[in-house]
Motif scaffolding. Sequence first.
Motif, PDB file in Angstrom:
ATOM      1  N   LEU A  64       1.087  -1.313   0.100  1.00  0.00           N
ATOM      2  CA  LEU A  64      -0.339  -0.071   0.085  1.00  0.00           C
ATOM      3  C   LEU A  64       0.949   1.159   0.056  1.00  0.00           C
ATOM      4  O   LEU A  64       0.811   2.255  -0.721  1.00  0.00           O
ATOM      5  N   LYS A  65       2.203   1.610   1.247  1.00  0.00           N
ATOM      6  CA  LYS A  65       2.923   2.919   1.103  1.00  0.00           C
ATOM      7  C   LYS A  65       3.993   2.917  -0.555  1.00  0.00           C
ATOM      8  O   LYS A  65       3.985   3.820  -0.392  1.00  0.00           O
ATOM      9  N   GLN A  66       3.943   1.527  -1.556  1.00  0.00           N
ATOM     10  CA  GLN A  66       4.899   1.983  -2.650  1.00  0.00           C
ATOM     11  C   GLN A  66       4.333   2.487  -3.384  1.00  0.00           C
ATOM     12  O   GLN A  66       4.358   3.603  -3.629  1.00  0.00           O
ATOM     13  N   SER A  67       2.654   2.377  -4.161  1.00  0.00           N
ATOM     14  CA  SER A  67       2.039   2.892  -5.148  1.00  0.00           C
ATOM     15  C   SER A  67       0.630   3.016  -4.852  1.00  0.00           C
ATOM     16  O   SER A  67       0.313   3.576  -4.717  1.00  0.00           O
ATOM     17  N   ASP A  68      -0.798   1.659  -4.313  1.00  0.00           N
ATOM     18  CA  ASP A  68      -2.237   2.273  -4.427  1.00  0.00           C
ATOM     19  C   ASP A  68      -2.882   2.349  -3.032  1.00  0.00           C
ATOM     20  O   ASP A  68      -1.628   2.342  -2.097  1.00  0.00           O
ATOM     21  N   ASP A  69      -3.314   3.152  -3.495  1.00  0.00           N
ATOM     22  CA  ASP A  69      -3.656   4.063  -1.984  1.00  0.00           C
ATOM     23  C   ASP A  69      -4.977   2.467  -1.522  1.00  0.00           C
ATOM     24  O   ASP A  69      -5.895   3.336  -0.417  1.00  0.00           O
ATOM     25  N   LEU A  70      -5.447   2.233  -2.161  1.00  0.00           N
ATOM     26  CA  LEU A  70      -6.419   0.609  -1.716  1.00  0.00           C
ATOM     27  C   LEU A  70      -5.795  -0.648  -1.951  1.00  0.00           C
ATOM     28  O   LEU A  70      -5.490  -0.818  -3.281  1.00  0.00           O
ATOM     29  N   ARG A  71      -5.684  -1.483  -0.939  1.00  0.00           N
ATOM     30  CA  ARG A  71      -5.624  -2.812  -0.893  1.00  0.00           C
ATOM     31  C   ARG A  71      -6.420  -3.730   0.088  1.00  0.00           C
ATOM     32  O   ARG A  71      -7.385  -3.261   0.741  1.00  0.00           O
ATOM     33  N   VAL A  72      -7.203  -4.579  -0.767  1.00  0.00           N
ATOM     34  CA  VAL A  72      -8.782  -5.494  -0.210  1.00  0.00           C
ATOM     35  C   VAL A  72      -7.719  -6.394   0.528  1.00  0.00           C
ATOM     36  O   VAL A  72      -5.885  -7.195   0.476  1.00  0.00           O
ATOM     37  N   LEU A  73      -7.738  -6.701   2.106  1.00  0.00           N
ATOM     38  CA  LEU A  73      -6.567  -7.287   2.599  1.00  0.00           C
ATOM     39  C   LEU A  73      -8.102  -8.874   3.101  1.00  0.00           C
ATOM     40  O   LEU A  73      -6.988  -9.627   2.987  1.00  0.00           O
ATOM     41  N   ASP A  74      -9.097  -8.934   3.142  1.00  0.00           N
ATOM     42  CA  ASP A  74      -8.999 -10.046   3.483  1.00  0.00           C
ATOM     43  C   ASP A  74     -11.342 -10.263   2.324  1.00  0.00           C
ATOM     44  O   ASP A  74     -11.699  -8.989   2.563  1.00  0.00           O
ATOM     45  N   TYR A  75     -10.938 -10.564   1.441  1.00  0.00           N
ATOM     46  CA  TYR A  75     -11.846 -10.592   0.787  1.00  0.00           C
ATOM     47  C   TYR A  75     -13.693 -11.919   1.224  1.00  0.00           C
ATOM     48  O   TYR A  75     -14.276 -12.575   0.588  1.00  0.00           O
ATOM     49  N   ASP A  76     -12.698 -13.319   1.927  1.00  0.00           N
ATOM     50  CA  ASP A  76     -13.441 -13.830   2.817  1.00  0.00           C
ATOM     51  C   ASP A  76     -14.257 -13.479   3.677  1.00  0.00           C
ATOM     52  O   ASP A  76     -14.214 -13.102   5.019  1.00  0.00           O
ATOM     53  N   GLY A  77     -15.373 -13.213   2.988  1.00  0.00           N
ATOM     54  CA  GLY A  77     -17.350 -12.567   4.073  1.00  0.00           C
ATOM     55  C   GLY A  77     -17.589 -13.603   5.052  1.00  0.00           C
ATOM     56  O   GLY A  77     -16.907 -12.726   6.256  1.00  0.00           O
ATOM     57  N   HIS A  78     -17.083 -14.834   5.539  1.00  0.00           N
ATOM     58  CA  HIS A  78     -17.076 -14.971   6.618  1.00  0.00           C
ATOM     59  C   HIS A  78     -16.196 -14.820   8.137  1.00  0.00           C
ATOM     60  O   HIS A  78     -16.384 -15.068   8.565  1.00  0.00           O
ATOM     61  N   HIS A  79     -14.951 -15.101   7.099  1.00  0.00           N
ATOM     62  CA  HIS A  79     -13.666 -15.063   7.695  1.00  0.00           C
ATOM     63  C   HIS A  79     -14.158 -13.657   8.395  1.00  0.00           C
ATOM     64  O   HIS A  79     -13.636 -12.672   9.619  1.00  0.00           O
ATOM     65  N   VAL A  80     -13.923 -12.446   7.660  1.00  0.00           N
ATOM     66  CA  VAL A  80     -13.857 -11.167   7.943  1.00  0.00           C
ATOM     67  C   VAL A  80     -15.429 -11.176   8.720  1.00  0.00           C
ATOM     68  O   VAL A  80     -15.419 -10.257  10.193  1.00  0.00           O
ATOM     69  N   PHE A  81     -16.512 -11.068   8.344  1.00  0.00           N
ATOM     70  CA  PHE A  81     -17.300 -10.658   9.425  1.00  0.00           C
ATOM     71  C   PHE A  81     -17.162 -11.653  10.490  1.00  0.00           C
ATOM     72  O   PHE A  81     -17.569 -11.028  12.267  1.00  0.00           O
ATOM     73  N   TYR A  82     -16.913 -13.145  10.656  1.00  0.00           N
ATOM     74  CA  TYR A  82     -16.654 -13.573  12.125  1.00  0.00           C
ATOM     75  C   TYR A  82     -15.049 -12.845  13.237  1.00  0.00           C
ATOM     76  O   TYR A  82     -15.255 -13.386  14.121  1.00  0.00           O
ATOM     77  N   ASN A  83     -14.299 -12.584  12.626  1.00  0.00           N
ATOM     78  CA  ASN A  83     -13.232 -11.731  13.031  1.00  0.00           C
ATOM     79  C   ASN A  83     -13.120 -11.383  14.057  1.00  0.00           C
ATOM     80  O   ASN A  83     -12.388 -10.330  14.619  1.00  0.00           O
ATOM     81  N   PHE A  84     -14.330  -9.988  13.569  1.00  0.00           N
ATOM     82  CA  PHE A  84     -14.401  -8.557  14.649  1.00  0.00           C
ATOM     83  C   PHE A  84     -15.802  -8.697  15.052  1.00  0.00           C
ATOM     84  O   PHE A  84     -16.408  -9.385  14.649  1.00  0.00           O
ATOM     85  N   ALA A  85     -15.997  -8.576  16.778  1.00  0.00           N
ATOM     86  CA  ALA A  85     -17.244  -8.588  17.121  1.00  0.00           C
ATOM     87  C   ALA A  85     -18.053  -7.152  16.167  1.00  0.00           C
ATOM     88  O   ALA A  85     -17.384  -5.911  16.324  1.00  0.00           O
ATOM     89  N   LEU A  86     -18.608  -7.075  16.544  1.00  0.00           N
ATOM     90  CA  LEU A  86     -19.552  -5.542  16.636  1.00  0.00           C
ATOM     91  C   LEU A  86     -19.478  -4.764  16.955  1.00  0.00           C
ATOM     92  O   LEU A  86     -19.222  -3.332  16.464  1.00  0.00           O
ATOM     93  N   SER A  87     -18.851  -4.526  18.877  1.00  0.00           N
ATOM     94  CA  SER A  87     -18.614  -4.064  19.553  1.00  0.00           C
ATOM     95  C   SER A  87     -17.515  -2.764  19.250  1.00  0.00           C
ATOM     96  O   SER A  87     -17.309  -1.683  19.567  1.00  0.00           O
TER      97      SER A  87
END
Length: 105
Positions: A64-87
Amino acid sequence: MKAGIFFTGTGPILILTTYGELNDPTLVTKLAQKGIKKFIAYEVAESLVKEKYGQQFNIIMGDLKQSDDLRVLDYDGHHVFYNFALSELGSPVYHEGSLRVLQAG
């Protein structure tokens, strides 16, 4: 640096970006070019993302620091959803691009 969970039509994705806001017009345009025209986004603390993703976070940050201003870190929706608490999510940012409604008949 911002980290955000974007809930899209195909599920949540975790994005890292150098844009100051998750609804920055240039960011929204870039997402639209990738087919994401409607979303609800929540900012998450960069430190929390780093803690949960470790080396993967460091690799993506390096890119991200080298060139682009946008990176997808995780696109596995199930993993993203359950990796973070709603709080752990910030206030929602809503974006609903111009939608074309098709009529039958």
